[in-house]
Design an enzyme around this catalytic site. Structure first.
Site, PDB file in Angstrom:
ATOM      1  N   ILE A  58       5.372  13.555   0.163  1.00  0.00           N
ATOM      2  CA  ILE A  58       4.726  13.269  -1.114  1.00  0.00           C
ATOM      3  C   ILE A  58       5.377  12.013  -2.015  1.00  0.00           C
ATOM      4  CG2 ILE A  58       3.720  15.530  -1.329  1.00  0.00           C
ATOM      5  CD1 ILE A  58       5.859  16.225  -3.321  1.00  0.00           C
ATOM      6  N   ASP A  59       6.372  11.520  -1.259  1.00  0.00           N
ATOM      7  CA  ASP A  59       7.245  10.493  -1.704  1.00  0.00           C
ATOM      8  C   ASP A  59       6.817   9.320  -1.748  1.00  0.00           C
ATOM      9  OD1 ASP A  59       7.944   9.845   0.813  1.00  0.00           O
ATOM     10  OD2 ASP A  59       9.550  11.432   0.807  1.00  0.00           O
TER      11      ASP A  59
ATOM     12  N   CYS B 121      -5.721  15.992 -20.049  1.00  0.00           N
ATOM     13  CA  CYS B 121      -6.506  14.653 -19.782  1.00  0.00           C
ATOM     14  C   CYS B 121      -7.160  14.045 -21.079  1.00  0.00           C
ATOM     15  CB  CYS B 121      -7.801  15.238 -18.843  1.00  0.00           C
ATOM     16  SG  CYS B 121      -8.735  14.027 -18.422  1.00  0.00           S
TER      17      CYS B 121
ATOM     18  N   PHE C   1      12.801  21.172   2.288  1.00  0.00           N
ATOM     19  CA  PHE C   1      12.534  22.537   1.403  1.00  0.00           C
ATOM     20  C   PHE C   1      13.674  23.569   1.923  1.00  0.00           C
ATOM     21  CE2 PHE C   1       7.943  22.292   0.126  1.00  0.00           C
ATOM     22  CZ  PHE C   1       8.176  21.555  -1.057  1.00  0.00           C
TER      23      PHE C   1
ATOM     24  N   GLN D  48       3.299  15.011   5.831  1.00  0.00           N
ATOM     25  CA  GLN D  48       3.239  16.000   4.874  1.00  0.00           C
ATOM     26  C   GLN D  48       4.077  15.591   3.549  1.00  0.00           C
ATOM     27  OE1 GLN D  48       4.029  19.810   7.116  1.00  0.00           O
ATOM     28  NE2 GLN D  48       5.041  18.587   8.347  1.00  0.00           N
TER      29      GLN D  48
ATOM     30  N   CYS E  14     -11.189  14.696 -20.810  1.00  0.00           N
ATOM     31  CA  CYS E  14     -11.901  16.074 -20.757  1.00  0.00           C
ATOM     32  C   CYS E  14     -10.978  17.075 -21.260  1.00  0.00           C
ATOM     33  CB  CYS E  14     -12.623  16.348 -19.317  1.00  0.00           C
ATOM     34  SG  CYS E  14     -11.280  17.078 -18.398  1.00  0.00           S
TER      35      CYS E  14
ATOM     36  N   HIS F 266      -0.645  16.347   2.197  1.00  0.00           N
ATOM     37  CA  HIS F 266      -0.054  17.033   1.052  1.00  0.00           C
ATOM     38  C   HIS F 266      -0.202  16.490  -0.115  1.00  0.00           C
ATOM     39  CE1 HIS F 266       1.955  20.111   3.735  1.00  0.00           C
ATOM     40  NE2 HIS F 266       0.611  20.081   4.012  1.00  0.00           N
TER      41      HIS F 266
ATOM     42  N   SER G 275       9.814  21.234  10.260  1.00  0.00           N
ATOM     43  CA  SER G 275       9.971  22.447  10.756  1.00  0.00           C
ATOM     44  C   SER G 275       8.856  22.939  11.307  1.00  0.00           C
ATOM     45  CB  SER G 275      10.365  23.420   9.583  1.00  0.00           C
ATOM     46  OG  SER G 275       9.491  23.535   8.814  1.00  0.00           O
TER      47      SER G 275
HETATM   48  P1  NAD Z   1      10.821  21.519   5.894  1.00  0.00           P
HETATM   49  O1  NAD Z   1      11.829  21.674   4.790  1.00  0.00           O
HETATM   50  O2  NAD Z   1      10.304  22.946   6.211  1.00  0.00           O
HETATM   51  O3  NAD Z   1      11.608  21.057   7.219  1.00  0.00           O
HETATM   52  C1  NAD Z   1      12.188  19.747   7.222  1.00  0.00           C
HETATM   53  C2  NAD Z   1      12.678  19.937   8.789  1.00  0.00           C
HETATM   54  O4  NAD Z   1      13.369  18.651   9.022  1.00  0.00           O
HETATM   55  C3  NAD Z   1      13.728  20.789   9.045  1.00  0.00           C
HETATM   56  O5  NAD Z   1      13.457  21.558  10.281  1.00  0.00           O
HETATM   57  C4  NAD Z   1      15.242  19.894   9.456  1.00  0.00           C
HETATM   58  O6  NAD Z   1      15.742  20.249  10.586  1.00  0.00           O
HETATM   59  C5  NAD Z   1      14.599  18.607   9.775  1.00  0.00           C
HETATM   60  N1  NAD Z   1      15.578  17.699   9.160  1.00  0.00           N
HETATM   61  C6  NAD Z   1      15.860  17.492   7.842  1.00  0.00           C
HETATM   62  N2  NAD Z   1      16.869  16.329   7.850  1.00  0.00           N
HETATM   63  C7  NAD Z   1      16.580  15.833   8.996  1.00  0.00           C
HETATM   64  C8  NAD Z   1      16.933  14.301   9.323  1.00  0.00           C
HETATM   65  N3  NAD Z   1      17.518  13.478   8.860  1.00  0.00           N
HETATM   66  N4  NAD Z   1      16.446  14.110  10.705  1.00  0.00           N
HETATM   67  C9  NAD Z   1      15.919  14.970  11.718  1.00  0.00           C
HETATM   68  N5  NAD Z   1      15.376  15.967  10.991  1.00  0.00           N
HETATM   69  C10 NAD Z   1      15.998  16.567   9.918  1.00  0.00           C
HETATM   70  O7  NAD Z   1       9.856  20.522   5.657  1.00  0.00           O
HETATM   71  P2  NAD Z   1       8.263  20.347   6.359  1.00  0.00           P
HETATM   72  O8  NAD Z   1       8.033  20.489   7.664  1.00  0.00           O
HETATM   73  O9  NAD Z   1       7.860  18.800   6.014  1.00  0.00           O
HETATM   74  O10 NAD Z   1       7.300  21.212   5.417  1.00  0.00           O
HETATM   75  C11 NAD Z   1       7.476  21.506   4.080  1.00  0.00           C
HETATM   76  C12 NAD Z   1       6.909  20.880   2.862  1.00  0.00           C
HETATM   77  O11 NAD Z   1       7.741  20.276   2.353  1.00  0.00           O
HETATM   78  C13 NAD Z   1       5.875  20.049   3.377  1.00  0.00           C
HETATM   79  O12 NAD Z   1       4.631  20.535   2.689  1.00  0.00           O
HETATM   80  C14 NAD Z   1       6.175  18.663   2.213  1.00  0.00           C
HETATM   81  O13 NAD Z   1       5.129  18.345   1.463  1.00  0.00           O
HETATM   82  C15 NAD Z   1       7.187  19.282   1.532  1.00  0.00           C
HETATM   83  N6  NAD Z   1       8.197  18.465   0.964  1.00  0.00           N
HETATM   84  C16 NAD Z   1       8.123  16.890   1.029  1.00  0.00           C
HETATM   85  C17 NAD Z   1       9.371  16.183   0.675  1.00  0.00           C
HETATM   86  C18 NAD Z   1       9.049  14.636   0.583  1.00  0.00           C
HETATM   87  O14 NAD Z   1       7.924  14.386   0.143  1.00  0.00           O
HETATM   88  N7  NAD Z   1      10.304  13.880   0.902  1.00  0.00           N
HETATM   89  C19 NAD Z   1      10.524  16.872   0.204  1.00  0.00           C
HETATM   90  C20 NAD Z   1      10.525  18.311   0.330  1.00  0.00           C
HETATM   91  C21 NAD Z   1       9.672  18.948   0.695  1.00  0.00           C
END
Ligand code: NAD
Length: 260
Positions: free
Chosen positions: A105-106, A156, A35, A103, A159, A123, A198
């Site tokens: 969703i993938d 749906c 994000f 967290q 419903c 999530h 993060s």
């Molecule tokens: P975030 O985007 O806030 O933070 C991601 C963190 O990961 C950053 O601090 C960054 O420095 C670090 N990062 C990025 N690439 C990296 C790597 N290769 N190795 C190590 N660190 C790395 O994401 P978050 O903390 O997960 O929270 C935000 C929300 O993002 C969650 O609720 C989640 O559901 C959602 N989200 C999920 C996906 C997914 O399912 N893949 C993708 C985007 C967002």
């Protein structure tokens, strides 16, 4: 960095209950943007459009949501687990994983081979769709087929309620069972490893605090600093994939298992 990796591997080898807590950074090496990083989801979309209240407020908002969700789903569906997911799946096979709280969703922990009961999706998941009214669950691909056929907002079959990907949007309440389970596992582990988060989204970000308060060692593996770095027993500012692969090799060595 090698010394830190060795220390974390030693802690994993010695620990009785290892909880891994993952965020979007765990999947960026699989090609799914996070994000908050440059080029991340917030560079492309307005976070406002992801709010649950907005989704339920009008047909136009739902149409916009489904358009964004479809754009994000297609690459997510094709994504493959990277070395970090594979290392976590391997930890389970070695009997060294209590659970992975994610967290994300993938669905990549499922694809990597972790078993269903070891994965706590805080999530929700983009791989299913739910009816907001009767809670009927659909396979995501089934609904995407409807979108491809020209339906802009799916409803749906049973419903007529609005369908939404089974993810937890901002403003939507957290899933009860998963949240409870995550708190329980966090408070009863002896090693809590954050990977690629993060740590700013609540309540997910309070899990490391819960673990630490109950006596667990806290390890943070993240590219950028987090608000909890000062509290951690070990912080590794590195790539999730490379770091986890290196840690896994040393864990295998520590357990007396030949490397891959
Ligand atoms: P975030 O985007 O806030 O933070 C991601 C963190 O990961 C950053 O601090 C960054 O420095 C670090 N990062 C990025 N690439 C990296 C790597 N290769 N190795 C190590 N660190 C790395 O994401 P978050 O903390 O997960 O929270 C935000 C929300 O993002 C969650 O609720 C989640 O559901 C959602 N989200 C999920 C996906 C997914 O399912 N893949 C993708 C985007 C967002």
């Amino acid at each position: 960095m090698m010394k830190q990796i060795e220390q974390v591997a030693r802690w994993i080898t010695q620990a009785k209950r290892v909880v891994v807590f993952g965020g979007a950074g765990l999947s960026t090496e699989s090609g799914i943007p996070d994000f908050r990083s440059p080029g991340g989801v917030w560079d492309k979309y307005d976070p406002e459009d992801f709010y649950y209240q907005k989704f339920i407020s009008s047909e136009a908002s739902r149409e916009k949501y489904w358009q964004m969700a479809t754009e994000m789903y297609e690459p997510m569906k094709k994504a493959q687990p990277n070395p970090a997911h594979l290392a976590i799946a391997e930890l389970e096979k070695l009997g060294k994983l209590d659970c992975v709280i994610t967290q994300n969703i993938d669905g990549l922990h499922h694809k990597a081979g972790n078993s269903e009961e070891k994965i706590i999706e805080l999530h929700g998941t983009a791989m299913h769709v739910t009816c907001l009214n009767c809670k009927k669950r659909y396979d995501r691909d089934q609904i995407q087929k409807r979108i491809r056929s020209g339906i802009k907002v799916p409803y749906c079959d049973d419903c007529g309620g609005p369908l939404k990907p089974a993810t937890i949007s901002f403003g939507q309440s957290m899933p009860e069972r998963e949240t409870e389970e995550a708190y329980h596992r966090s408070s009863s582990c002896d090693l809590f490893i954050v990977i690629g988060s993060s740590l700013v989204v609540q309540p997910a970000a309070s899990m490391p605090l819960v673990a630490k308060r109950n006596g667990a060692k806290l390890v943070i593996i993240n590219r950028d600093p987090t608000p909890y770095d000062d509290l951690a027993d070990m912080v590794i500012h590195g790539q999730a994939g490379l770091t986890m692969a290196a840690i896994l090799d040393l864990v295998r060595e520590g357990l007396g298992i030949a490397g891959r």
